[in-house]
Design an enzyme around this catalytic site. Structure first.
Site, PDB file in Angstrom:
ATOM      1  N   CYS A  66      47.594  14.607  43.192  1.00  0.00           N
ATOM      2  CA  CYS A  66      46.293  14.385  42.576  1.00  0.00           C
ATOM      3  C   CYS A  66      45.373  13.647  43.548  1.00  0.00           C
ATOM      4  CB  CYS A  66      46.430  13.542  41.307  1.00  0.00           C
ATOM      5  SG  CYS A  66      47.519  14.232  40.050  1.00  0.00           S
ATOM      6  N   CYS A  67      44.137  14.106  43.614  1.00  0.00           N
ATOM      7  CA  CYS A  67      43.083  13.385  44.320  1.00  0.00           C
ATOM      8  C   CYS A  67      41.835  13.536  43.452  1.00  0.00           C
ATOM      9  CB  CYS A  67      42.892  13.891  45.753  1.00  0.00           C
ATOM     10  SG  CYS A  67      42.277  15.570  45.952  1.00  0.00           S
ATOM     11  N   GLY A  68      40.669  13.278  43.979  1.00  0.00           N
ATOM     12  CA  GLY A  68      39.465  13.372  43.170  1.00  0.00           C
ATOM     13  C   GLY A  68      39.223  14.765  42.617  1.00  0.00           C
ATOM     14  N   ALA A 110      41.493  14.370  39.521  1.00  0.00           N
ATOM     15  CA  ALA A 110      41.328  13.345  38.493  1.00  0.00           C
ATOM     16  C   ALA A 110      39.881  13.237  38.019  1.00  0.00           C
ATOM     17  CB  ALA A 110      41.816  11.996  39.010  1.00  0.00           C
TER      18      ALA A 110
END
Length: 160
Positions: A66-68, A110
């Site tokens: 998960c990242c932005g 996210a």
């Protein structure tokens, strides 16, 4: 099944939520690899490498990053020879990542999807597995051939 999970600064909250969800609802072994041992700020390429190599070395069966947006960790993970990572944003893309692409890693943003959708995406992905004799077998074999071809090419032309 052994699942590695990781999130960068933007994605670690979602990664933690997914890890807690899986621990509470499945028998899978779940390890959150979000933070490096020395806890220095890291690039999402470093996180993707840590999870991707853990999979290629056989320590884990699947991974969730998960990242932005989910894009950076996906691009980074796909640089590791033998890894097939898929950006997922709904349950259909998660299902197809497993069935059509044999993706060992899924990625999510996210800042793009909410927690309940993220849980549903992970559940959909884990509920399916690739059929090596199915209609997508040739495509996955082609992806693997590209990975071998260009990782060998890189090794032959690099200045190591």
């Amino acid at each position: 099944m052994r699942i590695a999970i990781g999130g960068d600064r933007a994605g670690e909250g979602l990664a933690g939520l997914i890890a807690a969800h899986l621990r509470a609802t499945t028998p899978h072994t779940v390890v959150d690899m979000s933070h490096p041992e020395d806890d220095h700020p890291e690039l999402y390429s470093e996180l993707s490498e840590r999870v991707g190599l853990a999979i290629t070395h056989g320590d884990f069966d699947r991974g969730i990053l998960c990242c932005g947006t989910g894009i950076g960790v996906c691009i980074s993970a796909n640089k590791i020879p033998g890894i097939r990572a898929a950006l997922t944003h709904d349950t259909y893309s998660a299902e197809r990542a497993a069935l059509s692409n044999d993706a060992q890693i899924i990625t999510m943003g996210a800042r793009v999807i909410g927690p309940e959708l993220a849980k549903s995406i992970v559940d959909a992905w884990l509920a399916h597995s690739f059929d090596p004799s199915g209609p997508s077998a040739g495509n996955v074999a082609g992806i693997e051939e590209l990975s071998r071809k260009y990782s060998e090419h890189h090794l032959q032309t690099s200045n190591f």
